[in-house]
Design a protein around this motif. Sequence first.
Motif, PDB file in Angstrom:
ATOM      1  N   PRO A  29       0.893  -1.357  -0.016  1.00 22.26           N
ATOM      2  CA  PRO A  29       0.092   0.050  -0.047  1.00 22.26           C
ATOM      3  C   PRO A  29       0.876   1.178   0.075  1.00 22.26           C
ATOM      4  O   PRO A  29       1.693   1.305   0.595  1.00 22.26           O
ATOM      5  N   ALA A  30       0.478   2.373  -0.865  1.00 16.08           N
ATOM      6  CA  ALA A  30       1.401   3.359  -0.901  1.00 16.08           C
ATOM      7  C   ALA A  30       0.323   4.650  -1.165  1.00 16.08           C
ATOM      8  O   ALA A  30      -0.709   4.689  -1.726  1.00 16.08           O
ATOM      9  N   GLU A  31       0.787   5.788  -0.754  1.00 14.08           N
ATOM     10  CA  GLU A  31       0.253   7.067  -0.851  1.00 14.08           C
ATOM     11  C   GLU A  31       1.242   7.834  -1.577  1.00 14.08           C
ATOM     12  O   GLU A  31       2.353   8.074  -1.700  1.00 14.08           O
ATOM     13  N   GLN A  32       0.422   8.262  -2.757  1.00 11.59           N
ATOM     14  CA  GLN A  32       1.221   9.301  -3.925  1.00 11.59           C
ATOM     15  C   GLN A  32       0.958  10.492  -3.353  1.00 11.59           C
ATOM     16  O   GLN A  32      -0.410  11.025  -3.430  1.00 11.59           O
ATOM     17  N   VAL A  33       1.924  11.382  -3.139  1.00 12.38           N
ATOM     18  CA  VAL A  33       2.086  12.831  -2.808  1.00 12.38           C
ATOM     19  C   VAL A  33       2.905  13.616  -3.504  1.00 12.38           C
ATOM     20  O   VAL A  33       3.757  13.374  -4.266  1.00 12.38           O
ATOM     21  N   ARG A  34       2.591  15.027  -3.653  1.00 13.14           N
ATOM     22  CA  ARG A  34       3.169  15.842  -4.442  1.00 13.14           C
ATOM     23  C   ARG A  34       3.688  16.932  -3.532  1.00 13.14           C
ATOM     24  O   ARG A  34       2.746  17.598  -2.986  1.00 13.14           O
ATOM     25  N   VAL A  35       4.985  17.338  -3.349  1.00  9.79           N
ATOM     26  CA  VAL A  35       5.302  18.221  -2.507  1.00  9.79           C
ATOM     27  C   VAL A  35       5.835  19.435  -3.170  1.00  9.79           C
ATOM     28  O   VAL A  35       6.724  19.210  -4.058  1.00  9.79           O
ATOM     29  N   PRO A  36       5.407  20.706  -2.889  1.00 11.54           N
ATOM     30  CA  PRO A  36       5.670  21.870  -3.667  1.00 11.54           C
ATOM     31  C   PRO A  36       7.109  22.105  -2.967  1.00 11.54           C
ATOM     32  O   PRO A  36       7.656  22.204  -2.014  1.00 11.54           O
ATOM     33  N   THR A  37       8.126  22.646  -3.863  1.00  7.40           N
ATOM     34  CA  THR A  37       9.424  23.015  -3.950  1.00  7.40           C
ATOM     35  C   THR A  37       9.783  24.089  -4.565  1.00  7.40           C
ATOM     36  O   THR A  37       9.006  24.436  -5.559  1.00  7.40           O
ATOM     37  N   GLU A  39      11.978  24.255  -6.871  1.00  5.34           N
ATOM     38  CA  GLU A  39      12.123  23.735  -7.992  1.00  5.34           C
ATOM     39  C   GLU A  39      10.902  23.027  -8.856  1.00  5.34           C
ATOM     40  O   GLU A  39      10.744  22.681  -9.912  1.00  5.34           O
ATOM     41  N   GLY A  40       9.865  23.434  -8.236  1.00  4.65           N
ATOM     42  CA  GLY A  40       8.480  22.550  -8.721  1.00  4.65           C
ATOM     43  C   GLY A  40       8.074  21.519  -7.920  1.00  4.65           C
ATOM     44  O   GLY A  40       8.526  20.981  -6.972  1.00  4.65           O
ATOM     45  N   ASP A  41       6.836  21.091  -8.307  1.00  8.37           N
ATOM     46  CA  ASP A  41       6.179  19.692  -7.429  1.00  8.37           C
ATOM     47  C   ASP A  41       7.439  18.640  -7.501  1.00  8.37           C
ATOM     48  O   ASP A  41       7.743  18.399  -8.682  1.00  8.37           O
ATOM     49  N   THR A  42       7.386  17.911  -6.402  1.00 11.39           N
ATOM     50  CA  THR A  42       8.038  16.723  -6.342  1.00 11.39           C
ATOM     51  C   THR A  42       7.168  15.519  -5.793  1.00 11.39           C
ATOM     52  O   THR A  42       6.549  15.676  -4.981  1.00 11.39           O
ATOM     53  N   PHE A  43       7.287  14.458  -6.880  1.00 11.40           N
ATOM     54  CA  PHE A  43       6.451  13.344  -6.455  1.00 11.40           C
ATOM     55  C   PHE A  43       7.192  12.413  -5.652  1.00 11.40           C
ATOM     56  O   PHE A  43       8.225  12.094  -5.588  1.00 11.40           O
ATOM     57  N   VAL A  44       6.130  11.945  -4.553  1.00  9.76           N
ATOM     58  CA  VAL A  44       6.998  11.151  -3.441  1.00  9.76           C
ATOM     59  C   VAL A  44       5.871   9.884  -3.407  1.00  9.76           C
ATOM     60  O   VAL A  44       4.655  10.249  -3.102  1.00  9.76           O
ATOM     61  N   LEU A  45       6.494   8.660  -3.227  1.00 15.11           N
ATOM     62  CA  LEU A  45       5.626   7.561  -2.849  1.00 15.11           C
ATOM     63  C   LEU A  45       5.817   6.998  -1.601  1.00 15.11           C
ATOM     64  O   LEU A  45       7.013   6.723  -1.527  1.00 15.11           O
ATOM     65  N   VAL A  46       4.980   7.151  -0.869  1.00 15.02           N
ATOM     66  CA  VAL A  46       5.186   6.738   0.627  1.00 15.02           C
ATOM     67  C   VAL A  46       4.557   5.530   1.036  1.00 15.02           C
ATOM     68  O   VAL A  46       3.117   5.232   0.644  1.00 15.02           O
ATOM     69  N   SER A  47       5.321   4.691   1.966  1.00 18.02           N
ATOM     70  CA  SER A  47       4.790   3.318   2.114  1.00 18.02           C
ATOM     71  C   SER A  47       5.246   3.087   3.539  1.00 18.02           C
ATOM     72  O   SER A  47       6.276   3.802   4.132  1.00 18.02           O
ATOM     73  N   LEU A  92       7.624  11.677 -11.982  1.00 20.94           N
ATOM     74  CA  LEU A  92       6.364  12.631 -12.090  1.00 20.94           C
ATOM     75  C   LEU A  92       6.689  13.855 -11.373  1.00 20.94           C
ATOM     76  O   LEU A  92       5.760  14.332 -11.024  1.00 20.94           O
ATOM     77  N   SER A  93       8.067  14.169 -11.009  1.00 17.94           N
ATOM     78  CA  SER A  93       8.254  15.397 -10.753  1.00 17.94           C
ATOM     79  C   SER A  93       8.665  16.372 -11.698  1.00 17.94           C
ATOM     80  O   SER A  93       8.610  16.077 -12.944  1.00 17.94           O
ATOM     81  N   ALA A  94       8.822  17.658 -11.144  1.00 15.59           N
ATOM     82  CA  ALA A  94       9.008  18.911 -12.069  1.00 15.59           C
ATOM     83  C   ALA A  94      10.406  18.832 -12.956  1.00 15.59           C
ATOM     84  O   ALA A  94      11.212  18.015 -12.524  1.00 15.59           O
ATOM     85  N   PRO A  95      10.193  19.082 -14.320  1.00 14.36           N
ATOM     86  CA  PRO A  95      11.462  19.191 -15.017  1.00 14.36           C
ATOM     87  C   PRO A  95      12.501  20.021 -15.028  1.00 14.36           C
ATOM     88  O   PRO A  95      12.687  20.834 -15.636  1.00 14.36           O
ATOM     89  N   SER A  96      12.873  20.145 -13.561  1.00  7.84           N
ATOM     90  CA  SER A  96      13.799  20.982 -13.343  1.00  7.84           C
ATOM     91  C   SER A  96      15.193  20.487 -12.978  1.00  7.84           C
ATOM     92  O   SER A  96      15.133  19.306 -12.181  1.00  7.84           O
ATOM     93  N   ARG A  97      16.302  21.091 -13.408  1.00  4.40           N
ATOM     94  CA  ARG A  97      17.726  20.475 -12.719  1.00  4.40           C
ATOM     95  C   ARG A  97      18.496  21.648 -12.136  1.00  4.40           C
ATOM     96  O   ARG A  97      19.398  22.264 -12.797  1.00  4.40           O
ATOM     97  N   PRO A  98      18.476  21.579 -10.929  1.00  7.15           N
ATOM     98  CA  PRO A  98      19.440  22.384 -10.229  1.00  7.15           C
ATOM     99  C   PRO A  98      20.977  22.238 -10.164  1.00  7.15           C
ATOM    100  O   PRO A  98      21.073  20.914 -10.131  1.00  7.15           O
ATOM    101  N   ALA A  99      21.623  23.143 -10.571  1.00  4.95           N
ATOM    102  CA  ALA A  99      22.916  23.088 -10.756  1.00  4.95           C
ATOM    103  C   ALA A  99      23.845  22.309  -9.510  1.00  4.95           C
ATOM    104  O   ALA A  99      23.584  22.466  -8.436  1.00  4.95           O
ATOM    105  N   VAL A 100      24.480  21.403 -10.113  1.00  7.66           N
ATOM    106  CA  VAL A 100      25.034  20.409  -9.016  1.00  7.66           C
ATOM    107  C   VAL A 100      26.212  21.252  -8.503  1.00  7.66           C
ATOM    108  O   VAL A 100      26.801  20.603  -7.390  1.00  7.66           O
ATOM    109  N   ASN A 101      26.992  22.147  -9.110  1.00  8.30           N
ATOM    110  CA  ASN A 101      27.980  22.853  -8.460  1.00  8.30           C
ATOM    111  C   ASN A 101      27.392  24.067  -7.705  1.00  8.30           C
ATOM    112  O   ASN A 101      28.038  25.158  -7.650  1.00  8.30           O
ATOM    113  N   SER A 102      26.321  23.965  -7.096  1.00  9.71           N
ATOM    114  CA  SER A 102      25.817  24.734  -6.268  1.00  9.71           C
ATOM    115  C   SER A 102      25.104  24.395  -4.921  1.00  9.71           C
ATOM    116  O   SER A 102      25.130  23.157  -5.018  1.00  9.71           O
ATOM    117  N   PRO A 103      24.516  25.317  -4.002  1.00  9.21           N
ATOM    118  CA  PRO A 103      23.764  24.715  -2.740  1.00  9.21           C
ATOM    119  C   PRO A 103      22.340  24.333  -3.451  1.00  9.21           C
ATOM    120  O   PRO A 103      21.401  23.828  -2.674  1.00  9.21           O
TER     121      PRO A 103
END
Length: 280
Positions: A29-37, A39-47, A92-103
Motif C-alpha cells: 500500500p502506498a500514498e502518492q503525494v506531491r510536495v511543492p518545492t 524547483e517545482g512539485d516533487t512526486f513522492v511514493l510513501v509506504s 513525475l516530478s518537475a522537469p527542473s535541474r538545479p545546478a550540481v555545483n551549487s547549494p
Amino acid sequence: MSVAIYRSEEGAAEVRQRYQEVLNDWPVPAEQVRVPTREGDTFVLVSGPPDAPPLVLLHGAGANASMWREDITTWAGHFRTYAVDIVGEPGLSAPSRPAVNSPAPARWLDDVVDGLGLTRVSMVAASFGGWLAVDYAVRRPDRVTRLALLCPGGLGKQRTIRVLRALLVRSFGRWGARRSVRALTGLNSPQDAPVLESLMLTFAHFKPRMELLPLFSDAALRSLTIPVQVTVGDRDAMFDSRGTARRIRQCLPHAEVHMLPGTGHAVLGRTDSVLAFLRS
C-alpha cells in the motif's frame, strides 16, 4: 528552471504510461503525494507504518521511484519509506535541474524533507541519488542519521571515455541501444531483462544529464560522522568504483564498504544487506 528532458511529447507520454503501470502494481500500500518545492512539485511514493522511522530513497539518473520495487516490501515493513522522484528525471516530478555545483540541490531536498513533515532521516541512494545524499549529509549534518549508498557518484572519478563509447553505439538501432544500456549498467543476465527493457524505453525518449558530478573533498567526507554503508561493483563503467572504495576507507574508517565482484554500475538485490545496516 524548467528544461526539456524528453525528445518529444509522445515519448514523454510513453515513459509516463509505463511508469504509471508500475505504480498501479506497487507491491505494498502506498500514498502518492506531491510536495511543492522551489524547483517545482516533487512526486513522492510513501509506504510503511506512519509511526515507523523515516527512510528517504533517492534513485539514480535516468530512473524514478520504480527502482525500489523489489526492495520496498522488505524496507516498508520496518520504515516509513519516502521514494522520491528526483526533479529533472523521468518520473513525475518537475522537469527542473538545479545546478550540481551549487547549494540548489540541498535546498530542493530541504523543501522535500520539510514538506513531508520530517526533521531527521536515514537515506538509501543510488548513483546520482547517492551524490545528492552525500551532498545533503555534508551540508545538513543535523538532518541525516544514516547513509546507505549504492554505486554513488562524487567519490570516484567519472569514466567519461567509457560512457561516450557506450553512447556512440546507440545510433545502431535496437541492437545498439541494448548494447549501450548493457555496457553502462552491467545488466547482462536473463533475470535482468525486465530492467533492461525499461531502461531502453526510457532512454529512447529521455535526455539524460550530461554534466560531471563534482567530487567531494576529503575534508567533506571526513565530516560525516554518521553510519555509512557503501556498495559498489568492481566492473562499474560509470564511476571508478575502486577509487570510491579506497577513498571511503581512507576518509571514513568507520564505514561499511562492499565491493561486489563481477558487478557493473547497476547494483541490484541488496535488500537484506541494506536492511541489516539500517537496523544495526
